[in-house]
Motif scaffolding. Structure first.
Motif, PDB file in Angstrom:
ATOM      1  N   HIS A  22       0.846  -1.177   0.000  1.00 52.58           N
ATOM      2  CA  HIS A  22       0.000   0.000   0.000  1.00 52.58           C
ATOM      3  C   HIS A  22       0.891   1.240   0.000  1.00 52.58           C
ATOM      4  O   HIS A  22       1.963   1.246   0.606  1.00 52.58           O
ATOM      5  CB  HIS A  22      -0.915   0.004   1.223  1.00 52.58           C
ATOM      6  CG  HIS A  22      -1.938  -1.088   1.182  1.00 52.58           C
ATOM      7  ND1 HIS A  22      -1.638  -2.390   1.521  1.00 52.58           N
ATOM      8  CD2 HIS A  22      -3.232  -1.073   0.825  1.00 52.58           C
ATOM      9  CE1 HIS A  22      -2.719  -3.131   1.376  1.00 52.58           C
ATOM     10  NE2 HIS A  22      -3.702  -2.351   0.950  1.00 52.58           N
ATOM     11  N   SER A  23       0.430   2.274  -0.661  1.00 46.40           N
ATOM     12  CA  SER A  23       1.211   3.515  -0.702  1.00 46.40           C
ATOM     13  C   SER A  23       1.188   4.164   0.677  1.00 46.40           C
ATOM     14  O   SER A  23       0.312   3.885   1.505  1.00 46.40           O
ATOM     15  CB  SER A  23       0.628   4.477  -1.740  1.00 46.40           C
ATOM     16  OG  SER A  23      -0.619   4.978  -1.296  1.00 46.40           O
ATOM     17  N   GLU A  26      -2.082   5.797   1.340  1.00 45.36           N
ATOM     18  CA  GLU A  26      -3.146   4.885   1.773  1.00 45.36           C
ATOM     19  C   GLU A  26      -2.996   4.549   3.257  1.00 45.36           C
ATOM     20  O   GLU A  26      -3.973   4.520   3.997  1.00 45.36           O
ATOM     21  CB  GLU A  26      -3.116   3.599   0.959  1.00 45.36           C
ATOM     22  CG  GLU A  26      -3.542   3.756  -0.477  1.00 45.36           C
ATOM     23  CD  GLU A  26      -3.346   2.496  -1.271  1.00 45.36           C
ATOM     24  OE1 GLU A  26      -4.337   2.020  -1.865  1.00 45.36           O
ATOM     25  OE2 GLU A  26      -2.210   1.965  -1.316  1.00 45.36           O
ATOM     26  N   ASN A  73      -7.766  -5.851   4.204  1.00 40.99           N
ATOM     27  CA  ASN A  73      -6.749  -5.800   3.157  1.00 40.99           C
ATOM     28  C   ASN A  73      -5.808  -7.004   3.187  1.00 40.99           C
ATOM     29  O   ASN A  73      -4.692  -6.949   2.657  1.00 40.99           O
ATOM     30  CB  ASN A  73      -5.952  -4.498   3.280  1.00 40.99           C
ATOM     31  CG  ASN A  73      -6.783  -3.313   2.871  1.00 40.99           C
ATOM     32  OD1 ASN A  73      -6.969  -3.062   1.688  1.00 40.99           O
ATOM     33  ND2 ASN A  73      -7.338  -2.599   3.839  1.00 40.99           N
TER      34      ASN A  73
END
Length: 88
Positions: A22-23, A26, A73
């Motif tokens: 994930h960035s 995020e 996630n």
């Protein structure tokens, strides 16, 4: 019988969920939504299945919120709530 087959197929597909990096945006967005500050959620490239919560004494609500986001996630939550640095 068809229902049982559908449930089995769905469970097999959900078990194959892949994780991704994930960035930082995020992670910061998820952290802010859970009452954390920027940079307190970390995902390491070498252990991309782990989500690290790096905060001193996070509240139960913060832990629960981050845990839910991690689970959604396909990540495992690791909480680091105290670090003792040696005094020189």
């Amino acid at each position: 019988m068809r229902f049982a087959s559908a449930v089995l197929l769905l469970s097999l597909l959900s078990a194959c969920a892949t994780t991704r990096m994930h960035s930082q945006d995020e992670l910061n967005s998820a952290g802010l939504a859970c009452g954390l500050s920027y940079g307190e959620l970390i995902q390491d490239e070498e252990a991309e299945k782990l989500l690290i919560l790096f905060r001193e004494q996070p509240s139960p609500e913060q832990r629960r919120c981050v845990y839910k986001w991690a689970r959604k996630n396909s990540l495992k939550l690791v909480v680091i709530d105290a670090i003792n640095f040696p005094e020189e």
